[in-house]
Design a protein around this motif. Structure first.
Motif, short mmCIF file in Angstrom:
data_model
loop_
_atom_site.label_atom_id
_atom_site.label_comp_id
_atom_site.label_asym_id
_atom_site.label_seq_id
_atom_site.Cartn_x
_atom_site.Cartn_y
_atom_site.Cartn_z
N ALA B 196 0.83 -1.21 0.00
CA ALA B 196 0.00 0.00 0.00
C ALA B 196 0.86 1.26 0.00
O ALA B 196 0.55 2.24 -0.68
CB ALA B 196 -0.93 0.00 1.21
N GLU B 197 1.98 1.19 0.73
CA GLU B 197 2.87 2.35 0.80
C GLU B 197 3.42 2.69 -0.59
O GLU B 197 3.45 3.84 -1.00
CB GLU B 197 4.00 2.02 1.77
N ASN B 200 0.63 4.07 -2.80
CA ASN B 200 0.30 5.46 -2.45
C ASN B 200 1.36 6.43 -2.96
O ASN B 200 1.04 7.55 -3.36
CB ASN B 200 0.12 5.60 -0.94
N ASP B 204 0.88 9.77 -5.40
CA ASP B 204 1.13 10.99 -4.65
C ASP B 204 1.97 11.97 -5.48
O ASP B 204 2.96 11.58 -6.07
CB ASP B 204 1.88 10.62 -3.36
N GLN B 242 -6.65 0.60 -4.63
CA GLN B 242 -6.10 1.20 -3.42
C GLN B 242 -6.76 2.57 -3.15
O GLN B 242 -7.06 2.89 -2.00
CB GLN B 242 -4.58 1.38 -3.58
N SER B 243 -7.01 3.35 -4.22
CA SER B 243 -7.61 4.67 -4.00
C SER B 243 -9.05 4.53 -3.53
O SER B 243 -9.52 5.34 -2.72
CB SER B 243 -7.53 5.50 -5.29
N LYS B 245 -10.09 2.00 -1.73
CA LYS B 245 -9.91 1.59 -0.33
C LYS B 245 -9.62 2.80 0.54
O LYS B 245 -10.17 2.96 1.63
CB LYS B 245 -8.72 0.63 -0.22
N ASN B 246 -8.74 3.68 0.05
CA ASN B 246 -8.36 4.85 0.82
C ASN B 246 -9.55 5.76 1.08
O ASN B 246 -9.71 6.31 2.16
CB ASN B 246 -7.29 5.67 0.07
N ASP B 251 -10.16 2.67 8.08
CA ASP B 251 -8.80 3.15 8.31
C ASP B 251 -7.77 2.03 8.18
O ASP B 251 -6.58 2.26 8.27
CB ASP B 251 -8.70 3.84 9.69
N ASN B 253 -6.44 0.26 5.64
CA ASN B 253 -6.32 0.09 4.18
C ASN B 253 -4.87 -0.16 3.75
O ASN B 253 -4.34 0.52 2.89
CB ASN B 253 -6.90 1.32 3.47
#
Lengths: 202, 254
Positions: B196-197, B200, B204, B242-243, B245-246, B251, B253
């Motif tokens: 996930a990191e 993201n 970003d 992922q987006s 989920k975000n 919280d 995710n």
């Protein structure tokens, strides 16, 4: 959300190009096709569209605003590329280039088209078969219309192909290949509808 | 010695701020030459085609077997490794240029730092350091290992960035190489703990995944045959999920 603005804007750009702008184009081309059935049927269809309930709300939120965003952000994207089809003359690289060229052509065409039809209508001119027939009486205008229509159908069809990738629908090379054929079909079908409609006014 | 010669037109530049210029060279032909051995010949005998003494052409090379990526340059218009560019297979005169997508240091030497910075940005590694022995990680199925091996062939050579119309001075696009490494390390059983990191990070700021314009030059240009466009499309799916989920998820995710 402030951090990932570009990701969000790009995704919106891709989404709005298909929903609602792409759907609008299909409806618009569909209604235009009434011209092939003659003046009376065309005028009736135009009359029906003109008198739809919530017309202005729908125009603003389904047509004007999404197209405006797609166009403005699209100009930014188009001029970010440095084209290299000279050294990399692959099919997809040409499509990448044509997508940007056609986008700019459609933008110019659309500005003119909206000026001559929608804004003219707002100024009090009546929208009917004769209005279009008068415009395309001039062969230069007819050619401009055909170029505009083909650019629009290409931009939409090729954009549909990259929409599949941008949203992670067509991931495998095989699915992307099939999607090339499908969107080619969309391009040919819509181009036929569009060009047949405009030629009916001549 | 045979009479046959080979001709090279090299785009040169004295330093980072210098103006680029072309210099022509004519060398005696030998069998089985590659571009590197031609450049070595110039170093041995630094005279240009007009017979004037000149400075030796600078270039980079290391492994000489197309696994390090250091000797990448634009040869007859296409970016590739000069070690595997065989003179017998090239059209003459052979035109050598630096990969101008990157800052040119001198002649054919470019600075690929941005690629290594990108790998740091997306954390293209499996974090295993701790204050104590973490023990063995989960096992990977053999079929998946073989698949991942193909992605791991990336040598950060820069050819895909050079081929990409969206990697240029007007855009901050990270480029295909680092993106594909995200897919590689997200697929690794231990690397997946930071999935996930990494996703993201790609969503970003400017120049992330969404800057790809699908010209698909990268997959055609990659000397290692890495399925770069498949990696990009797969990451599009992963980041889309992922987006969601975000935004819509809880919280939790990760």
């Amino acid at each position: 959300m402030a951090q990932n603005r570009e990701y969000f804007l790009r995704k919106m750009h891709s989404l709005l190009g298909v929903i609602p702008v792409g759907l609008f184009i299909i409806v618009h081309f569909g209604v235009n096709y009434f011209s092939t059935r003659g003046e009376a049927e065309y005028n009736q269809a135009v009359n029906f569209m003109e008198n739809l309930p919530f017309r202005y709300t729908m125009e603003i939120f389904i047509i004007f605003l999404p197209i405006l965003f797609h166009a403005i952000y699209g100009i930014y994207i188009a001029f970010q590329a440095r084209h290299n089809t000279n050294n990399f003359s692959y099919f997809r690289n040409w499509m990448f280039r044509f997508q940007r060229i056609s986008g700019i052509i459609v933008l110019i065409f659309m500005a003119w088209h909206v000026w001559e039809t929608r804004i003219a209508a707002a100024m009090g001119q009546e929208v009917n078969f004769d209005m279009m027939a008068n415009i395309v009486e001039n062969p230069v205008a007819l050619i401009a219309y055909i170029i505009g229509i083909v650019s629009t159908t290409f931009h939409f069809a090729n954009g549909l192909w990259s929409f599949g990738i941008t949203w992670g629908i067509t991931v495998s090379p095989r699915s992307q290949q099939i999607s090339t054929y499908v969107t080619l079909g969309v391009f040919l079908a819509l181009t036929y509808v569009g060009v047949a409609s405009i030629l009916a006014f001549v | 010695m045979s009479e046959k010669t080979i001709r090279l037109i090299i785009t040169r530049q004295k330093d980072q701020d210098g103006k680029s210029y072309k210099e022509e060279f004519e060398l005696p032909y030998r069998e089985n030459m590659n571009v590197i051995s031609a450049l070595m010949e110039i170093r041995r005998n630094p005279y240009n085609a007009q017979g004037e003494e000149t400075t030796a052409v600078s270039w980079e090379a290391s492994c000489l077997e197309e696994v390090c990526g250091a000797c990448s340059m634009v040869i007859n218009g296409k970016p590739r490794q000069s070690c595997t560019a065989l003179v017998d297979q090239l059209e003459q005169p052979i035109r050598l240029e630096p990969m101008r997508t990157f800052p040119v240091v001198r002649d054919l030497v470019v600075d690929r730092s941005r690629m290594f910075d990108s790998l740091k940005r997306v954390k293209a590694w499996v974090p295993i350091d701790g204050t104590y022995d973490l023990g063995p990680g989960p096992r990977m199925p053999e079929a998946k290992r073989q698949w991942a091996y193909e992605l791991s062939k990336c040598m950060t050579c820069g050819v895909c960035l050079e081929a990409c119309p969206n990697v240029n001075d007007k855009s901050e696009f990270i480029g295909p190489a680092a993106l594909s490494q995200v897919r590689l390390f997200n697929a690794h059983p231990t690397g997946a703990m930071h999935k996930a990191e990494r996703l993201n990070t790609l969503m970003d700021g400017d120049g992330g995944l969404s800057n790809c314009g699908n010209s698909q030059n990268c997959v055609q240009a990659c000397p290692k045959g890495i399925p770069l466009t498949t990696s990009i499309a797969a990451l599009n799916r992963d980041t889309t999920l992922q987006s969601f989920k975000n935004f819509f998820g809880s919280d939790n995710n990760f």
